[in-house]
Enzyme design. Structure first.
Site, PDB file in Angstrom:
ATOM      1  N   ASP A  10       0.861  -1.178   0.000  1.00 15.12           N
ATOM      2  CA  ASP A  10       0.000   0.000   0.000  1.00 15.12           C
ATOM      3  C   ASP A  10       0.898   1.228   0.000  1.00 15.12           C
ATOM      4  OD1 ASP A  10      -2.063   1.783   0.217  1.00 15.12           O
ATOM      5  OD2 ASP A  10      -2.540   1.312   2.305  1.00 15.12           O
ATOM      6  N   MET A  11       0.849   1.995  -1.090  1.00 20.23           N
ATOM      7  CA  MET A  11       1.673   3.195  -1.171  1.00 20.23           C
ATOM      8  C   MET A  11       1.211   4.202  -0.119  1.00 20.23           C
ATOM      9  SD  MET A  11       3.765   2.463  -3.561  1.00 20.23           S
ATOM     10  CE  MET A  11       4.524   4.094  -3.670  1.00 20.23           C
ATOM     11  N   GLU A 105      -2.432   0.166  -4.498  1.00 20.19           N
ATOM     12  CA  GLU A 105      -2.575  -0.900  -3.516  1.00 20.19           C
ATOM     13  C   GLU A 105      -2.781  -2.233  -4.224  1.00 20.19           C
ATOM     14  OE1 GLU A 105      -5.712   0.140  -0.813  1.00 20.19           O
ATOM     15  OE2 GLU A 105      -5.620  -1.831   0.120  1.00 20.19           O
TER      16      GLU A 105
HETATM   17 MG   LIG Z   1      -2.368   3.972  -0.008  1.00 14.47          MG
END
Ligand SMILES: [Mg+2]
Length: 354
Positions: A10-11, A105
């Protein structure tokens, strides 16, 4: 059978981080993406802005009050998609089993790589390092034996998280979490659980099935398994989402082609917004009309490629509308809808229609 090896990436504050990366003047400052236009909500907030309490989906006016020195920037989805595609290419260098949940994500099933002698931690670390090295962006990475636990792991130490939860550590990690952190427990279920004195995943997994059945009926067993970190869903390479649509039932019958066309274009724009939000592209455009005589017709047209452009969708929908209208001397329309199907997450670059 080998234990599955699942990674959830997840960025961190993705849109805002891309903006800060592309524009050095924004670095270290509270950045809010979005905030203008029809909806006027914050699409993403940098961690500097979050310190002021700004969150995504918050109305811009509220964000402005909380963080007066914050910088609003217009979203550049084209750019986010471009970065997203390259990040997903890093994922695919490890496994073809990549299930994107949005532009920033994804779940990865790297069981084969682990089987071939790679260590799960090393894979997670490699992904993190390559994203940082190539884009200067941080990602939170969670590693586990299933999707549910991997997702909890990536969220555990966010931002820049790196957490692996082994099968024998699941209860230690999950038990203290509030029930709403468990996948599938929405605000209403959480409230019902809280009313019954159940606040944590640990309490939930230890609650008698009869008690839960009284509260949730058939879902009781599922809920309790999830609280115990049990999840058998596979990573699906392409999500099976069939369609997205938007329709309007009119207060009065419409007879004016231009008015209907405008409505169709608006609907197309909001369908396109939904595609962008979900990081999806569509191949087929569907037009739905209900005439004053109550018969409903649908027309569909498949494109030569994939799009998430409101303009492209609108043009196709309007062309179908005009073809329908051409056949009659008079018409009245009571319901108009625009939809898209044939959805894909990451069509090839050469298949994109902009
Ligand atoms: Mg994110």
């Amino acid at each position: 059978m080998q234990t599955p090896a699942i990674i959830h990436v997840d960025m961190d504050a993705f849109y805002a981080s891309v903006e800060q990366r592309d524009n050095p003047e924004l670095r270290g400052r509270p950045v809010m993406v979005g905030g203008s236009g029809r909806r006027g909500v914050v699409a993403a907030a940098s961690y500097e802005a979050r310190q002021f309490g700004v969150r995504s989906a918050m109305p811009a006016a509220r964000a402005r009050r909380l963080c007066p020195e914050g910088v609003f920037v217009a979203p550049r989805f084209e750019r986010y998609r471009e970065v997203s595609r390259e990040i997903f290419a890093i994922f695919r260098s490890w496994t073809p089993l990549v299930e994107g949940l949005s532009l920033d994500e994804a779940f990865l099933d790297v069981s084969d790589a682990v089987e071939n002698g790679h260590d799960l931690d090393d894979i997670g670390l490699d992904i993190k390092r390559r994203i940082a090295g190539k884009f200067g962006l941080t990602a939170s990475v969670g590693m586990a034996h299933n999707k549910l636990v991997a997702k909890i792991a990536s969220d555990y130490d966010k931002p820049d998280g790196f957490v692996r939860i082994r099968p024998d550590e699941v209860h230690r990690y999950l038990d203290p979490l509030p029930v709403q952190r468990i996948w599938g427990v929405g605000p209403r279920s959480a409230e019902r659980l809280n009313d019954a004195g159940i606040y944590t995943a640990g309490q939930l997994r230890k609650t008698g099935i009869d008690v839960l059945q009284r509260l949730f009926g058939d879902h009781a067993g599922d809920l309790r398994r999830r609280a115990a970190g049990i999840d058998e869903r596979r990573v699906k390479a392409e999500r099976e989402r069939r369609s997205i649509s938007q329709e309007t039932t009119l207060g009065e019958d419409l007879h004016d082609l231009e008015v209907i066309e405008n409505l169709v274009r608006e609907q197309s724009a909001s369908v396109a917004d939904k595609l962008v939000e979900k990081g999806l592209f569509a191949r087929t455009v569907v037009l739905k009309l209900r005439s004053g005589g109550f018969s409903t017709i649908t027309r569909s047209h498949s494109l030569d490629g994939y799009t998430c452009s409101g303009k492209v969708i609108g043009e196709q929908a309007c062309a179908m509308l005009r073809r329908w209208v051409d056949w009659r001397t008079e018409f009245s329309i009571r319901l108009v809808g625009v939809g898209v199907s044939g959805l894909a997450e990451h069509p090839d670059e050469t298949e994109l229609i902009r």
